[in-house]
Design an enzyme around this catalytic site. Sequence first.
Site, mmCIF file in Angstrom:
data_model
loop_
_atom_site.group_PDB
_atom_site.id
_atom_site.type_symbol
_atom_site.label_atom_id
_atom_site.label_comp_id
_atom_site.label_asym_id
_atom_site.label_seq_id
_atom_site.Cartn_x
_atom_site.Cartn_y
_atom_site.Cartn_z
ATOM 1 N N ARG A 36 0.832 -1.214 0.000
ATOM 2 C CA ARG A 36 0.000 0.000 0.000
ATOM 3 C C ARG A 36 0.865 1.263 0.000
ATOM 4 O O ARG A 36 0.453 2.288 -0.555
ATOM 5 C CB ARG A 36 -0.932 0.000 1.207
ATOM 6 C CG ARG A 36 -2.084 -0.964 0.997
ATOM 7 C CD ARG A 36 -3.052 -0.936 2.135
ATOM 8 N NE ARG A 36 -4.319 -1.502 1.718
ATOM 9 C CZ ARG A 36 -5.197 -2.053 2.538
ATOM 10 N NH1 ARG A 36 -4.949 -2.112 3.827
ATOM 11 N NH2 ARG A 36 -6.328 -2.533 2.077
ATOM 12 N N LYS A 202 -20.557 -14.430 2.430
ATOM 13 C CA LYS A 202 -22.002 -14.206 2.527
ATOM 14 C C LYS A 202 -22.646 -13.627 1.282
ATOM 15 O O LYS A 202 -22.116 -12.691 0.679
ATOM 16 C CB LYS A 202 -22.256 -13.222 3.668
ATOM 17 C CG LYS A 202 -21.972 -13.769 5.035
ATOM 18 C CD LYS A 202 -22.401 -12.734 6.024
ATOM 19 C CE LYS A 202 -22.162 -13.141 7.448
ATOM 20 N NZ LYS A 202 -22.304 -11.959 8.310
ATOM 21 N N GLY A 353 -8.826 -7.822 -0.333
ATOM 22 C CA GLY A 353 -9.214 -8.900 0.576
ATOM 23 C C GLY A 353 -8.578 -10.231 0.240
ATOM 24 O O GLY A 353 -7.470 -10.288 -0.299
ATOM 25 N N GLY A 376 -13.377 -3.344 0.600
ATOM 26 C CA GLY A 376 -14.715 -2.773 0.785
ATOM 27 C C GLY A 376 -15.040 -1.734 -0.274
ATOM 28 O O GLY A 376 -16.152 -1.693 -0.811
HETATM 29 P P1 AMP Z 1 -15.432 -12.034 1.939
HETATM 30 O O1 AMP Z 1 -14.761 -11.142 2.931
HETATM 31 O O2 AMP Z 1 -16.903 -11.901 1.890
HETATM 32 O O3 AMP Z 1 -14.785 -11.996 0.582
HETATM 33 O O4 AMP Z 1 -15.246 -13.490 2.497
HETATM 34 C C1 AMP Z 1 -13.990 -14.058 2.745
HETATM 35 C C2 AMP Z 1 -14.153 -15.166 3.716
HETATM 36 O O5 AMP Z 1 -15.055 -16.133 3.211
HETATM 37 C C3 AMP Z 1 -12.868 -15.874 3.987
HETATM 38 O O6 AMP Z 1 -12.498 -15.667 5.321
HETATM 39 C C4 AMP Z 1 -13.205 -17.344 3.740
HETATM 40 O O7 AMP Z 1 -12.713 -18.188 4.741
HETATM 41 C C5 AMP Z 1 -14.713 -17.365 3.789
HETATM 42 N N1 AMP Z 1 -15.254 -18.486 3.039
HETATM 43 C C6 AMP Z 1 -15.108 -18.751 1.734
HETATM 44 N N2 AMP Z 1 -15.712 -19.902 1.407
HETATM 45 C C7 AMP Z 1 -16.251 -20.402 2.538
HETATM 46 C C8 AMP Z 1 -16.992 -21.569 2.862
HETATM 47 N N3 AMP Z 1 -17.291 -22.470 1.917
HETATM 48 N N4 AMP Z 1 -17.368 -21.748 4.138
HETATM 49 C C9 AMP Z 1 -17.054 -20.854 5.066
HETATM 50 N N5 AMP Z 1 -16.363 -19.734 4.838
HETATM 51 C C10 AMP Z 1 -15.968 -19.499 3.581
#
Ligand code: AMP
Length: 396
Positions: A36, A202, A353, A376
């Site tokens: 960064r 999610k 991320g 984000g």
């Molecule tokens: P995000 O910040 O929404 O991009 O989500 C990232 C997070 O999603 C990471 O910490 C991953 O461990 C989690 N993740 C991805 N796939 C899965 C899964 N199948 N079950 C649980 N967590 C997940």
Amino acid sequence: MNKKTLKDINVKDQTVLVRVDFNVPMEGETITDDGRIVAALETINYLIDQGSKVVLFAHMGRVKEKADKAKNDLAPVAKRLGELLDQEVAFSPVTRGQELEEAIKALKGGDVLLVQNTRYEDIDGNKESGNDAELGKYWASLGDVFVNDAFGTAHRAHASNVGIASHLDSAVGFLIQKELEVIGGAIDHPKRPLIVILGGAKVSDKIGAIENLLPKADKVIVGGGMAYTFLKAQGLEVGKSLLEEDQIDFAKKVMEEADDKLVLPVDVVVADDFSNDANTQVVAIDAIPADWEGLDCGPATVKRFEEVLDGAKTVIWNGPMGVSEMPAFAHGTIGVATATAKLEDATTIVGGGDSAAAVKELGFEEDFTHISTGGGASLTYLEGSPLPGIDAIADK
Ligand code: AMP
């Protein structure tokens, strides 16, 4: 873009306040990834060349109580920046008051000063994060013009971006300009086919991105934890996998609207525990055992995703295809990263991320057109939602 950029404002010999994103990972006083800081150099070097007195504002971590101060002290960042610029970088250990004001007065053209973590102001009533009007006005009084180059915080309205910008002539720096041009160009005028890859935990975090990108994309690959809500919406059982019951109707609606655009997993790696050492098996999506949870895409899914990506001319990717922090469940993410990295004559973008971390870890940094510095903020931009830190910048 209708916002002023660095070359649209007069910075020559001016005291230029610059919001940068120096929120780097630290282990003790050691910076473990200075990406960064490196990303901000183009703007800083330009200002040095213009004879500006450069005053940098940045945040690190969260500072909610006094104990958070020491671990989020920006002094090591000033030192590293000095090494990268090959010139001394002054550091103000305080965010307001005489010591800071005198340090700014002492600057000569081409000098650089870094101000202590702006979030030190959060201890006493969330002044930075709450965009306290008096604080923004005070910081603005310290300079002649404002440049925002912190894409990572552009989705937030804080005193150090929106607050300062509302009192001074302003522009976006080269980094934000690049983020907006590359990501904006891929969304609005993509070379086709445009393949969007969405993953991560999610559905609820990605609703806006799905709604905005589905009509524009040729295919949308959905992987990661969010895929299970879609599988459940098809009437499949997902065992103990991540599931958002309250998003099932949304998933159904998306699947109806998507026609054949949506590409979902066909098999998954299930585990008997959320751990790298868990017992695992590969099962078809209609055979997920009740006591197991899906933590990665299976090999048939990776193959399917590779086929969809083959020949893509634009790829926008946000979110890992499984629990990629655990090597046992990183295969889906590695597969997608590898297939995207191999594409020729394509614009390939990965949001910040975990997916960006995976691309870097795999050594594919050079193979992607753009790795966003903001997780984000890039997701907010993909949603087509406002970015307050950029909206606050003066129009051309
Ligand atoms: P995000 O910040 O929404 O991009 O989500 C990232 C997070 O999603 C990471 O910490 C991953 O461990 C989690 N993740 C991805 N796939 C899965 C899964 N199948 N079950 C649980 N967590 C997940």
